[in-house]
Design an enzyme around this catalytic site. Structure first.
Site, PDB file in Angstrom:
ATOM      1  N   ASP A  97       0.825  -1.202   0.000  1.00 40.23           N
ATOM      2  CA  ASP A  97       0.000   0.000   0.000  1.00 40.23           C
ATOM      3  C   ASP A  97       0.866   1.261   0.000  1.00 40.23           C
ATOM      4  O   ASP A  97       1.793   1.386   0.810  1.00 40.23           O
ATOM      5  CB  ASP A  97      -0.864  -0.046   1.274  1.00 40.23           C
ATOM      6  N   GLU A 123      14.483 -13.996   0.538  1.00 35.03           N
ATOM      7  CA  GLU A 123      14.795 -15.123   1.439  1.00 35.03           C
ATOM      8  C   GLU A 123      13.930 -16.336   1.085  1.00 35.03           C
ATOM      9  O   GLU A 123      14.128 -17.428   1.597  1.00 35.03           O
ATOM     10  CB  GLU A 123      14.509 -14.723   2.903  1.00 35.03           C
TER      11      GLU A 123
HETATM   12  C1  GLC Z   1      -4.126   3.148  -0.611  1.00 37.00           C
HETATM   13  C2  GLC Z   1      -5.387   2.349  -0.705  1.00 37.00           C
HETATM   14  C3  GLC Z   1      -6.547   3.244  -0.378  1.00 37.00           C
HETATM   15  C4  GLC Z   1      -6.357   3.767   1.035  1.00 37.00           C
HETATM   16  C5  GLC Z   1      -5.007   4.468   1.175  1.00 37.00           C
HETATM   17  C6  GLC Z   1      -4.670   4.781   2.597  1.00 37.00           C
HETATM   18  O1  GLC Z   1      -4.102   4.175  -1.546  1.00 37.00           O
HETATM   19  O2  GLC Z   1      -5.506   1.780  -1.986  1.00 37.00           O
HETATM   20  O3  GLC Z   1      -7.760   2.568  -0.491  1.00 37.00           O
HETATM   21  O4  GLC Z   1      -7.388   4.666   1.338  1.00 37.00           O
HETATM   22  O5  GLC Z   1      -3.977   3.656   0.681  1.00 37.00           O
HETATM   23  O6  GLC Z   1      -4.331   3.623   3.300  1.00 37.00           O
END
Ligand code: GLC
Length: 533
Positions: free
Chosen positions: A203, A257
């Site tokens: 993310d 790993e």
């Molecule tokens: C990423 C995710 C989104 C979320 C953001 C904050 O962009 O795809 O859905 O709101 O991160 O975590």
């Protein structure tokens, strides 16, 4: 690198809506009901989410437990046993499991943050970003929160300092420059790799490293009133900081790993910068390429983008394309429902790992969300600007039963069900020869069957305006893809002898394009895949 499609499902959302994720698996592999019932009995799927959030202030991106144990952590949530069972069941069916890893922030309910905010001398204080107020008592710098465009710093009365949050104030940012944070978070990856997970979608990976001096961000000269308020500054110092490449290498060294694991990064930058996230083959395997979500839907723009990407890719780097996800309006809404199949043919015939979003394979469109049903904090903070992501997050349409078969009749789903679910649903489309679903499956089957369509080189061709055309080829075969991006008929005198090509698949299954005397007559919104000897 294998280039079979990734299919994004909003697992936490499924759980949130219905407590039922079986649907995800049935859809992915079309398993028999009997098999699914057996898996359900064995694994208690109905309570599965792996990386746990009970608050769900941002759809689950506010993680409270990264590594569940054998005890039920909070009401209605699964244990590690559930995760094991799901991973095993998926692997038995030749499915890979990729988890979403949220490295940049935790929930403010995470025990680490509770400790960190408890006192200035708590050993975990430095696990998050704490700063003294500016001289005027305000936030330490001008960095903004992505969701409301207000300060990205929240004052903590108890300890008299501000903490940083790039998103909601309930999502405090983790400080990866602290070696203990690094060790703990890299151990989260190992925890899941040890349990057989095949990779991670990381993310907002390019936000993890910030400038340690916290300088102010410069104004965005292109911003004007009426635009997303968080874009009024350029995020120069809190996003895509050069040190992100350290982060990429840290996570990569953990993936290395293990055998055959993939790291995919969520990175929204221009292509010249994006490709740097491959590193020297020592950073991310697949920095997500989101350009198909942003380019104008015109052949010239798509061609230029693909050619630029191909030119920029470092040696040995494998490309990828994303057509949809939970953060952007659905493709059938973006390009229009009539172009949805052209878009799918493009995605599944380009050179690179394709990523599609659940429901796009049946042509699901954005669903209008009444004001009193809005869930997404972005829409709640900045209403009416089209920033909210609920329209693309509505329940999957399985069949024509009440609630689209997503959950029992009478249940009020988390977000409304689309009005068209009686016709746009999986079961109905399975039975229709010319459905979007059958079309998508044929494309995937062709991609599996022909190495040239999967791994072969790509070469764009000159074609009349309105048409995008390219060749995919390797030593085993050659294919021609011709896509009509317009709602008008198009004709094209093919630059190859007519007898060399043979139509394989049209977006218009029942009445495919005609080819006569070397002239291809495409119908409005038609895409055609041809074998080319
Ligand atoms: C990423 C995710 C989104 C979320 C953001 C904050 O962009 O795809 O859905 O709101 O991160 O975590």
């Amino acid at each position: 690198m294998n280039s079979l499609p990734f299919y994004i499902v909003d697992v936490f959302a499924e759980e949130k809506y219905t407590g039922n994720q079986l649907a995800v698996f049935r859809h992915a592999q079309e398993l028999s009901d009997e098999t699914m019932q057996k898996i359900a009995r064995e694994t208690n799927f109905s309570e599965t989410t792996f990386i746990l959030s009970d608050a769900k202030r941002d759809g689950g991106y506010d993680v409270r437990i990264f590594t569940p144990g054998t005890e039920v952590p909070f009401a209605g949530h699964p244990t590690l046993g559930t995760a094991h069972a799901l991973i095993e069941a998926a692997h038995n069916r030749d499915l890979k499991v990729i988890l979403d890893f949220v490295p940049g922030h935790t929930s403010d309910q995470h025990p680490w943050f509770r400790e960190s905010r408890s006192s200035r001398d708590n050993p975990r204080r430095d696990w998050y970003f704490w700063q003294d107020p500016a001289v005027d008592g305000g936030p330490p710098n001008n960095w903004l929160s992505r969701f409301d465009g207000k300060s990205g710093w929240t004052f903590d009365e108890h300890t008299g300092q501000y903490y940083l949050h790039s998103f909601l104030k309930e999502q405090p940012d983790l400080n990866w420059r602290n070696p203990d944070v690094r060790a703990a978070m890299l151990d989260v990856l190992r925890f899941w790799f040890d349990r057989g997970v095949d990779g991670f979608r990381i993310d907002v990976s390019y936000r993890v490293m910030k400038d340690p001096q916290f300088p102010d961000n410069p104004p965005n000269p292109d911003w004007h009133e009426g635009m997303d308020p968080s874009l009024r500054l350029l995020e120069k110092h809190n996003k895509n900081h050069p040190d992100v490449h350290h982060f990429n290498r840290w996570v990569r060294s953990v993936a290395d790993e293990y055998d055959r694991r993939v790291l995919i990064g969520e990175i929204n930058v221009a292509l010249p910068n994006l490709v740097q996230h491959y590193g020297q083959g020592d950073e991310l395997h697949l920095p997500f390429n989101f350009r198909l979500l942003r380019e104008p839907w015109e052949p010239a723009a798509i061609r230029a983008m693909v050619e630029q990407y191909e030119r920029l890719l470092p040696a040995g780097a494998w490309p990828n394309y994303v057509l949809g996800n939970h953060d952007i309006h659905r493709v059938a809404t973006r390009v229009g429902p009539d172009q949805a199949r052209v878009a799918m043919m493009l995605l599944l015939t380009l050179r690179g790992t394709p990523t599609m979003y659940y429901g796009d394979e049946i042509g699901m469109e954005d669903v209008p969300i009444p004001l009193d049903r809005v869930q997404d904090p972005w829409e709640l903070f900045v209403p009416g600007m089209g920033l909210g992501r609920d329209p693309e997050r509505t329940p999957m349409q399985w069949d024509d039963a009440p609630n689209a078969g997503f959950c029992p009749a009478g249940v009020t789903t988390w977000l409304p069900i689309a009005a068209d679910y009686e016709t746009v649903n999986v079961v109905t489309q399975q039975m229709q020869e010319d459905s979007m679903l059958r079309f998508t499956r044929r494309l995937i089957a062709l991609r599996r069957e022909h190495p040239a369509l999967n791994m072969g080189a790509i070469k764009m061709l000159d074609a009349p305006e309105g048409i995008l055309a390219y060749v995919r080829e390797d030593e085993t075969g050659r294919f021609l893809v011709v896509l009509n991006f317009t709602g008008e008929p198009q004709s094209w005198t093919l630059p190859v002898p007519e007898q060399a090509v043979q139509p394989l698949l049209s977006t218009h299954a029942l009445t495919p394009a005609g080819l006569e005397a070397g002239v291809l007559a495409l119908q409005p919104d038609e895409g055609l895949l041809l074998a080319y000897n």
